[in-house]
Motif scaffolding. Structure first.
Motif, PDB file in Angstrom:
ATOM      1  N   ALA A 285      -8.001  -1.798  -9.762  1.00  0.00           N
ATOM      2  CA  ALA A 285      -6.617  -1.957 -10.216  1.00  0.00           C
ATOM      3  C   ALA A 285      -6.002  -3.083  -9.402  1.00  0.00           C
ATOM      4  CB  ALA A 285      -5.837  -0.663 -10.013  1.00  0.00           C
ATOM      5  N   LEU A 286      -5.472  -4.082 -10.090  1.00  0.00           N
ATOM      6  CA  LEU A 286      -4.835  -5.218  -9.437  1.00  0.00           C
ATOM      7  C   LEU A 286      -3.325  -5.051  -9.597  1.00  0.00           C
ATOM      8  CD1 LEU A 286      -7.146  -8.001 -10.907  1.00  0.00           C
ATOM      9  CD2 LEU A 286      -7.431  -6.738  -8.773  1.00  0.00           C
ATOM     10  N   TYR A 287      -2.673  -4.673  -8.511  1.00  0.00           N
ATOM     11  CA  TYR A 287      -1.223  -4.484  -8.517  1.00  0.00           C
ATOM     12  C   TYR A 287      -0.565  -5.786  -8.098  1.00  0.00           C
ATOM     13  CZ  TYR A 287      -1.350   0.660  -8.713  1.00  0.00           C
ATOM     14  OH  TYR A 287      -1.519   1.955  -9.096  1.00  0.00           O
ATOM     15  N   THR A 288       0.327  -6.303  -8.929  1.00  0.00           N
ATOM     16  CA  THR A 288       1.086  -7.494  -8.554  1.00  0.00           C
ATOM     17  C   THR A 288       2.489  -7.066  -8.139  1.00  0.00           C
ATOM     18  OG1 THR A 288       1.763  -7.907 -10.842  1.00  0.00           O
ATOM     19  CG2 THR A 288      -0.220  -9.059 -10.053  1.00  0.00           C
TER      20      THR A 288
ATOM     21  N   GLN B 235      -2.377  -6.624  -4.647  1.00  0.00           N
ATOM     22  CA  GLN B 235      -3.124  -5.638  -3.874  1.00  0.00           C
ATOM     23  C   GLN B 235      -4.229  -5.096  -4.761  1.00  0.00           C
ATOM     24  OE1 GLN B 235      -2.865  -4.226  -0.517  1.00  0.00           O
ATOM     25  NE2 GLN B 235      -4.873  -3.622  -1.292  1.00  0.00           N
ATOM     26  N   VAL B 236      -5.466  -5.208  -4.304  1.00  0.00           N
ATOM     27  CA  VAL B 236      -6.607  -4.667  -5.036  1.00  0.00           C
ATOM     28  C   VAL B 236      -6.800  -3.216  -4.602  1.00  0.00           C
ATOM     29  CG1 VAL B 236      -9.080  -4.894  -5.501  1.00  0.00           C
ATOM     30  CG2 VAL B 236      -7.683  -6.948  -5.152  1.00  0.00           C
TER      31      VAL B 236
ATOM     32  N   PHE C 245      -7.718   1.236  -0.824  1.00  0.00           N
ATOM     33  CA  PHE C 245      -7.169  -0.116  -0.828  1.00  0.00           C
ATOM     34  C   PHE C 245      -8.210  -1.138  -0.430  1.00  0.00           C
ATOM     35  CE2 PHE C 245      -3.430   2.577  -0.223  1.00  0.00           C
ATOM     36  CZ  PHE C 245      -2.709   2.180  -1.327  1.00  0.00           C
ATOM     37  N   GLY C 246      -8.191  -2.247  -1.151  1.00  0.00           N
ATOM     38  CA  GLY C 246      -9.052  -3.380  -0.859  1.00  0.00           C
ATOM     39  C   GLY C 246      -8.215  -4.522  -0.317  1.00  0.00           C
ATOM     40  N   GLN C 247      -8.582  -5.698  -0.718  1.00  0.00           N
ATOM     41  CA  GLN C 247      -7.972  -6.930  -0.242  1.00  0.00           C
ATOM     42  C   GLN C 247      -6.557  -7.126  -0.800  1.00  0.00           C
ATOM     43  OE1 GLN C 247     -10.802 -10.004  -0.866  1.00  0.00           O
ATOM     44  NE2 GLN C 247      -9.576 -11.577   0.087  1.00  0.00           N
ATOM     45  N   THR C 248      -5.706  -7.742   0.010  1.00  0.00           N
ATOM     46  CA  THR C 248      -4.389  -8.188  -0.444  1.00  0.00           C
ATOM     47  C   THR C 248      -4.448  -9.702  -0.465  1.00  0.00           C
ATOM     48  OG1 THR C 248      -3.378  -6.312   0.689  1.00  0.00           O
ATOM     49  CG2 THR C 248      -1.912  -8.074  -0.002  1.00  0.00           C
TER      50      THR C 248
ATOM     51  N   GLN D 250       0.824  -1.203   0.000  1.00  0.00           N
ATOM     52  CA  GLN D 250       0.000   0.000   0.000  1.00  0.00           C
ATOM     53  C   GLN D 250       0.865   1.263   0.000  1.00  0.00           C
ATOM     54  OE1 GLN D 250      -2.952  -0.414   3.112  1.00  0.00           O
ATOM     55  NE2 GLN D 250      -3.703  -2.340   2.236  1.00  0.00           N
ATOM     56  N   GLU D 251       1.956   1.227   0.730  1.00  0.00           N
ATOM     57  CA  GLU D 251       2.873   2.367   0.757  1.00  0.00           C
ATOM     58  C   GLU D 251       3.522   2.579  -0.618  1.00  0.00           C
ATOM     59  OE1 GLU D 251       6.961   2.579   2.890  1.00  0.00           O
ATOM     60  OE2 GLU D 251       5.453   3.319   4.316  1.00  0.00           O
ATOM     61  N   ILE D 252       3.960   1.501  -1.238  1.00  0.00           N
ATOM     62  CA  ILE D 252       4.585   1.577  -2.561  1.00  0.00           C
ATOM     63  C   ILE D 252       3.608   2.147  -3.584  1.00  0.00           C
ATOM     64  CG2 ILE D 252       5.443   0.164  -4.488  1.00  0.00           C
ATOM     65  CD1 ILE D 252       6.657  -1.698  -2.242  1.00  0.00           C
TER      66      ILE D 252
END
Length: 146
Positions: free
Chosen positions: A119-122, A105-106, A93-96, A38-40
């Motif tokens: 947005a789905l961050y991998t 991270q959703v 932020f949603g679910q990790t 989340q910080e990134i």
């Protein structure tokens, strides 16, 4: 001979239990890693909003950096294809979770035109233990944000 079979069975059972234990642990994302994701993401979005290509590029994996070759190429691609990430009105932020073995991270984003996106961050862990963004997948959501 019976003792050897018993020993082999015991070793096999021990290895299976260890593998199951390690696999179960690997499928969970700890709170520290989730907070780092989340910080990134927050810092990268802040870099995009400031048009700081160097800072935004620094959060990408070495593989992505190799593909785009420069911070300018990277931020140009984001401007053109990822407007919701480049200029979000807001994000939450949603679910990790693990998706296909990748920590993900959703993030719910309200794009610049008011469109709602997921947005789905991998992420990929680096040899030094830090995390970097390995990809972002945008999925348009039904409706518009209020």
């Amino acid at each position: 001979m019976r003792q050897i079979k018993t020993l082999i069975t015991a070793i096999f059972f021990s290895l299976v239990c260890t593998t199951i234990s390690v696999k179960a642990g690997a499928e969970e994302i700890n709170k520290g890693d989730a907070a780092a994701f989340q910080e990134i993401i927050t810092f990268q979005i802040m870099a995009f909003q400031a048009d700081n290509a160097d800072a935004a590029f620094a959060f990408a994996t070495p593989k992505l950096q190799e593909i785009f070759q420069s911070p300018e190429n990277f931020i140009s691609m984001v401007r053109q294809g990822y407007a919701p990430v480049y200029r979000p009105k807001s994000f939450e932020f949603g679910q990790t979770e693990l998706k296909d073995g990748h920590p993900t991270q959703v993030v719910t984003i309200v794009g610049p035109s008011g469109t709602l996106w997921a947005a789905l961050y991998t992420f990929e862990q680096q040899p030094n233990g830090s995390w970097r963004i390995s990809g972002v997948y945008l999925v348009k959501q039904p409706g518009a944000a209020a």
